[in-house]
Design a protein around this motif. Structure first.
Motif: not given
Length: 227
Positions: A118-119, A122-123, A168, A188, A166, A192, A130, A126, A185
């Motif tokens: 997840a982290r 996100s990086k 950010l 992403w 979530f 996930l 996160l 997105m 989104t």
């Protein structure tokens, strides 16, 4: 001839056994799970086969490494008894909308999912870290879909978490309900949900049915159903 065939089988078995000794631990199903094992079906297999003692030990290690912060809870009786559960307060630098009750397998699987997938997703997808996960709860003493004739829900044993949104580091907050219909989104969020297959028994989202339009249901039953 029979003796020769038996000898060949023994040689093949010996070679296979020797080969397993040299496999990286995350590819070897016979080596105990480590917190830094790569995500995949072998890791998921190991997660599902953890004894209560092994799970508790790994969860303690995860706390020490600050992948998760948990508090042990006393066993409880009643209509939906709970045993060996913890209260999850955060996942390292990722805060929660509120703490939640989880079985050890759910807590450990969630810690690895957030840290390993997840982290980073996100990086990379997105462009921002996160920092917060919002959820609808984990433990609820009820049947599936609240139907009187259905079997007990995973929530009745604190073995499922419903994630609804979530947030950010750049301030953007993405809900599953609206984000799934957004071209920016949705990829992403789909990534996930797909990644959750390597940790949970099932990951259900908006495309599963209308009841999951606003959240991801991440539960321990099954073996990698993600929709």
């Amino acid at each position: 001839m029979r003796g020769k065939s038996l000898l060949i089988c023994l040689v093949i078995a010996g070679v296979a056994a020797e080969g397993y000794r040299w496999l990286p631990s995350y590819y070897n199903p016979f080596v105990p799970l480590k917190l830094d094992d790569r995500p995949g079906k072998i890791t998921q297999y190991k997660l599902r086969r953890l004894s209560p003692e092994a799970c508790a030990n790994l969860l303690s290690q995860a706390n020490q490494k600050q992948l998760i912060e948990t508090q042990a809870l006393a066993d409880s009786a009643g209509e939906c008894p709970l045993k060996d559960v913890v209260r999850v307060r955060r996942f390292g630098p990722v805060s929660l909308s509120s703490s939640f009750i989880a079985s050890c397998p759910l807590a450990l699987s969630s810690a690895l999912f957030v840290h390993q997938q997840a982290r980073p997703l996100s990086k990379t997808m997105m462009g921002s870290e996160l920092v917060r996960i919002e959820h609808l709860g984990s433990f609820a003493c009820r049947n599936i879909y609240h139907r009187p004739d259905a079997r007990r829900s995973e929530h009745a044993s604190a073995e499922a978490l419903d994630i609804s949104a979530f947030q950010l580091a750049d301030g953007e907050r993405i809900t599953v309900l609206r984000g799934w219909r957004n071209d920016t989104t949705q990829p992403w969020l789909k990534a996930l949900l797909s990644a959750s297959c390597d940790y949970y028994g099932n990951g259900l989202g908006p495309e599963y049915n209308a009841a999951h339009a606003n959240h991801f249901h991440l539960g321990m039953r099954g073996f990698g159903l993600c929709r």
